[in-house]
Design a protein around this motif. Structure first.
Motif, PDB file in Angstrom:
ATOM      1  N   VAL A  20       0.763  -1.236  -0.105  1.00  0.00           N
ATOM      2  CA  VAL A  20      -0.114   0.250  -0.210  1.00  0.00           C
ATOM      3  C   VAL A  20       0.937   0.955  -0.530  1.00  0.00           C
ATOM      4  N   PRO A  21       0.570   2.193  -1.383  1.00  0.00           N
ATOM      5  CA  PRO A  21       1.511   3.351  -0.888  1.00  0.00           C
ATOM      6  C   PRO A  21       1.189   4.382  -0.159  1.00  0.00           C
ATOM      7  N   LEU A  22       2.361   4.488   0.687  1.00  0.00           N
ATOM      8  CA  LEU A  22       2.247   5.719   1.389  1.00  0.00           C
ATOM      9  C   LEU A  22       2.078   7.187   1.189  1.00  0.00           C
ATOM     10  N   GLY A  23       3.678   6.908   0.310  1.00  0.00           N
ATOM     11  CA  GLY A  23       3.903   8.357   0.229  1.00  0.00           C
ATOM     12  C   GLY A  23       3.476   9.195  -0.758  1.00  0.00           C
ATOM     13  N   PHE A  24       4.946  10.160  -1.296  1.00  0.00           N
ATOM     14  CA  PHE A  24       3.839  11.228  -1.976  1.00  0.00           C
ATOM     15  C   PHE A  24       3.322  10.953  -3.643  1.00  0.00           C
ATOM     16  N   GLU A  35      -2.459  11.876  -9.741  1.00  0.00           N
ATOM     17  CA  GLU A  35      -3.193  11.081  -9.256  1.00  0.00           C
ATOM     18  C   GLU A  35      -3.861  11.294  -8.393  1.00  0.00           C
ATOM     19  N   ILE A  36      -3.577  12.073  -7.770  1.00  0.00           N
ATOM     20  CA  ILE A  36      -6.046  12.296  -6.777  1.00  0.00           C
ATOM     21  C   ILE A  36      -6.841  12.960  -7.498  1.00  0.00           C
TER      22      ILE A  36
END
Length: 235
Positions: free
Chosen positions: A79-83, A88-89
């Motif tokens: 699960v990517p938790l970085g920037f 994308e958002i």
């Protein structure tokens, strides 16, 4: 919603944006015993594990600090938790589904309806229609997205004894839905105290990880806390 449609929606959800079951951590070296401990603690998805603080994992019986470090490390690889870029958002938010309240005017005020993936709080004086909106949403969340629905089932936690299936049948008739199927797609539970309510939420998280639920309703969220605790100092 027929069984064939339900299965199709679940399959599509798993392929695109559905939650990853915590059992997936077994593929990266986490033992089945530790996965069972995570599930018993209410962590049923990889996302839930990745978002959980280390001290909370260490508080689970049988999970040492070293195990917690490994579990968090492996979960955060999945699960990517970085920037991420704003593009994308923006793309992700453009795909959000809004569930109709049954009122075009209210939907407009809310920017399209009740936004999925978010917490929406309804508040107001006694007998202003809060519970009626909840009953309506329990039905409209089952509609196709083209009709303002979420193409999923509903979880309904009732803390005040105000749930009435006959209300769901009335809304189902309005939208031309099969009343029996609508009722079957609503998982209902009555909460009797604040601790019971918390336990039901943990159970709900397990159900939502395994099947396609479009909406979780708690009516009301604070009622039992008002009766079980005398002021904020006891919380």
């Amino acid at each position: 919603m027929s069984q064939e449609e339900e299965q199709r929606f679940e399959d599509e959800g798993e392929e695109s944006f559905g939650p990853l079951l915590v059992a997936k951590l077994q593929e990266v070296g986490i033992s089945p015993q530790d996965i069972k401990k995570l599930q018993e603690a209410g962590l049923h998805t990889v996302e839930a594990v990745a978002y959980t603080p280390k001290k909370t994992l260490c508080a689970i019986k049988g999970i040492s600090e070293a195990k917690a470090d490994k579990i968090i490390s492996e979960a955060q690889k999945i699960v990517p938790l970085g920037f991420q870029s704003a593009t994308e958002i923006h793309m992700r938010r453009s795909e959000l589904v809004c569930i109709t309240t049954g009122s075009k005017q209210l939907d407009t005020l809310l920017g399209g309806g009740i936004e999925t993936g978010s917490i929406t709080e309804l508040f107001g004086e006694f007998r202003t229609g809060k519970s009626q909106i909840c009953h309506t949403l329990a039905v409209t969340c089952q509609l196709p997205t083209s009709m303002g629905g979420g193409e999923g089932k509903c979880l309904y936690i009732d803390t005040e004894g105000t749930f009435r299936p006959v209300r769901l049948l009335a809304v189902a008739e309005r939208y031309g839905l099969n009343g029996e199927e609508v009722l079957d797609n609503v998982a209902y539970a009555r909460a009797y105290n604040a601790d019971h309510q918390q336990q039901l939420l943990l159970t709900a998280s397990a159900l939502m990880a395994e099947s396609r639920f479009a909406l979780l309703i708690v009516d009301s969220c604070t009622a039992l806390y008002r009766t079980d605790f005398n002021g904020r100092g006891e919380l």
